[in-house]
Write a protein that holds these residues in place. Structure first.
Motif, PDB file in Angstrom:
ATOM      1  N   ALA A  21       0.846  -1.196   0.000  1.00 13.73           N
ATOM      2  CA  ALA A  21       0.000   0.000   0.000  1.00 13.73           C
ATOM      3  C   ALA A  21       0.878   1.242   0.000  1.00 13.73           C
ATOM      4  CB  ALA A  21      -0.938  -0.005   1.206  1.00 13.73           C
ATOM      5  N   HIS A  72      -1.379   4.007  -1.979  1.00 14.90           N
ATOM      6  CA  HIS A  72      -2.803   3.989  -1.651  1.00 14.90           C
ATOM      7  C   HIS A  72      -3.007   3.394  -0.256  1.00 14.90           C
ATOM      8  CE1 HIS A  72      -2.457   0.233  -4.308  1.00 14.90           C
ATOM      9  NE2 HIS A  72      -2.624  -0.237  -3.102  1.00 14.90           N
ATOM     10  N   SER A  73      -4.234   3.331   0.177  1.00 17.01           N
ATOM     11  CA  SER A  73      -4.547   2.900   1.540  1.00 17.01           C
ATOM     12  C   SER A  73      -4.399   1.391   1.708  1.00 17.01           C
ATOM     13  CB  SER A  73      -5.976   3.313   1.899  1.00 17.01           C
ATOM     14  OG  SER A  73      -6.897   2.543   1.147  1.00 17.01           O
ATOM     15  N   GLU A 126      -6.595  -0.348   3.126  1.00 16.25           N
ATOM     16  CA  GLU A 126      -7.914  -0.888   2.809  1.00 16.25           C
ATOM     17  C   GLU A 126      -8.015  -1.230   1.324  1.00 16.25           C
ATOM     18  OE1 GLU A 126      -8.162   1.461   6.501  1.00 16.25           O
ATOM     19  OE2 GLU A 126      -7.424   1.970   4.513  1.00 16.25           O
ATOM     20  N   ARG A 127      -7.536  -0.332   0.481  1.00 14.84           N
ATOM     21  CA  ARG A 127      -7.578  -0.565  -0.957  1.00 14.84           C
ATOM     22  C   ARG A 127      -6.725  -1.770  -1.323  1.00 14.84           C
ATOM     23  NH1 ARG A 127      -5.515  -1.920  -5.583  1.00 14.84           N
ATOM     24  NH2 ARG A 127      -6.220  -0.825  -7.410  1.00 14.84           N
ATOM     25  N   GLU A 128      -5.564  -1.900  -0.699  1.00 15.34           N
ATOM     26  CA  GLU A 128      -4.675  -3.024  -0.995  1.00 15.34           C
ATOM     27  C   GLU A 128      -5.319  -4.350  -0.586  1.00 15.34           C
ATOM     28  OE1 GLU A 128      -1.343  -4.907  -2.577  1.00 15.34           O
ATOM     29  OE2 GLU A 128      -2.031  -2.837  -2.806  1.00 15.34           O
ATOM     30  N   VAL A 158      -8.543  -4.979  -0.219  1.00 24.68           N
ATOM     31  CA  VAL A 158      -9.671  -5.250  -1.118  1.00 24.68           C
ATOM     32  C   VAL A 158      -9.147  -5.827  -2.431  1.00 24.68           C
ATOM     33  CG1 VAL A 158     -11.479  -4.177  -2.522  1.00 24.68           C
ATOM     34  CG2 VAL A 158     -11.315  -3.654  -0.092  1.00 24.68           C
ATOM     35  N   TYR A 159      -8.077  -5.228  -2.977  1.00 25.57           N
ATOM     36  CA  TYR A 159      -7.494  -5.765  -4.208  1.00 25.57           C
ATOM     37  C   TYR A 159      -7.037  -7.218  -4.012  1.00 25.57           C
ATOM     38  CZ  TYR A 159      -4.214  -7.097  -7.736  1.00 25.57           C
ATOM     39  OH  TYR A 159      -3.571  -7.824  -8.694  1.00 25.57           O
ATOM     40  N   LEU A 203     -13.269  -4.186  -9.104  1.00 23.76           N
ATOM     41  CA  LEU A 203     -12.875  -3.020  -8.311  1.00 23.76           C
ATOM     42  C   LEU A 203     -13.611  -1.766  -8.768  1.00 23.76           C
ATOM     43  CD1 LEU A 203      -9.044  -3.620  -7.914  1.00 23.76           C
ATOM     44  CD2 LEU A 203     -10.784  -3.769  -6.128  1.00 23.76           C
ATOM     45  N   LEU A 260     -15.263   1.998  -4.502  1.00 25.61           N
ATOM     46  CA  LEU A 260     -14.809   2.297  -3.152  1.00 25.61           C
ATOM     47  C   LEU A 260     -13.626   3.254  -3.114  1.00 25.61           C
ATOM     48  CD1 LEU A 260     -14.898  -1.328  -1.706  1.00 25.61           C
ATOM     49  CD2 LEU A 260     -16.555   0.495  -1.318  1.00 25.61           C
ATOM     50  N   PHE A 261     -12.816   3.219  -4.147  1.00 27.32           N
ATOM     51  CA  PHE A 261     -11.560   3.944  -4.121  1.00 27.32           C
ATOM     52  C   PHE A 261     -11.416   4.769  -5.385  1.00 27.32           C
ATOM     53  CE2 PHE A 261     -11.163  -0.168  -2.009  1.00 27.32           C
ATOM     54  CZ  PHE A 261     -10.945   0.244  -0.712  1.00 27.32           C
ATOM     55  N   THR A 271      -7.784   5.400  -8.137  1.00 25.49           N
ATOM     56  CA  THR A 271      -6.796   4.329  -8.055  1.00 25.49           C
ATOM     57  C   THR A 271      -7.014   3.381  -9.223  1.00 25.49           C
ATOM     58  OG1 THR A 271      -8.218   2.948  -6.668  1.00 25.49           O
ATOM     59  CG2 THR A 271      -6.682   4.402  -5.538  1.00 25.49           C
TER      60      THR A 271
END
Length: 160
Positions: free
Chosen positions: A101, A106-107, A109-111, A113-114, A145, A150-151, A154
């Motif tokens: 991340a 990026h956050s 959370e994003r990582e 989720v990915y 995604l 959500l993001f 990104t």
């Protein structure tokens, strides 16, 4: 689909992150048109544990971000004819996810989720070893995604 989230790390998982994981899982199932009742487990571990698992199951003595252990060889090719299915296990290194991340800007959370989306696709039998398979998998990752919305701002990098 029931999502069992387990945490072996010393870091407490935010309930909002757990909700995002479930949303990501549900979105993959929706995109795969998979409506069979079942369960998937997502386990968070530290670097030492994932390195041990990577060595044991893939003969790679290195830390990795995520490992997927599908119950079936390939749901996309063979389908499933059962009323309840245990889809498989996903193991995520929380430490490695945090480093990635930071690296990608990026956050966490994003990582995560990915990594969840990526691993869920592996549980269905998708892979990224050959160029054609990689193109298909990346396309599915981007679609899921994007649908999650959500993001903002990104994108999936070629190395993710």
């Amino acid at each position: 689909m029931q999502v069992e989230i387990l945490n072996e790390t010393k870091t407490e998982l935010d309930p909002e992150l757990e909700a995002l994981i479930v949303k990501a899982t549900d979105k993959v199932l929706e995109y795969e048109d998979f409506d069979i009742e079942g369960e998937v487990s997502i386990l968070f571990v530290d670097d030492e544990r994932i390195k041990s698992l990577n060595s044991e199951f893939r003969n790679k003595d290195a830390v990795t971000d995520v490992l997927s252990f599908p119950q079936y060889d390939s749901i996309i090719e063979n389908g499933v004819n059962e009323p309840f299915i245990y889809l498989g296990d996903v193991v995520i290194s929380l430490e490695q996810a945090k480093r990635q991340a930071d690296e990608f800007g990026h956050s966490i959370e994003r990582e995560i989720v990915y990594l969840t989306v990526h691993s869920m696709l592996h549980l269905f039998g998708y892979d990224h070893m050959g160029e054609e398979d990689k193109t298909i998998m990346r396309s599915k990752e981007k679609a899921v995604l994007g649908a999650l919305k959500l993001f903002k701002g990104t994108s999936i990098g070629e190395d993710e």
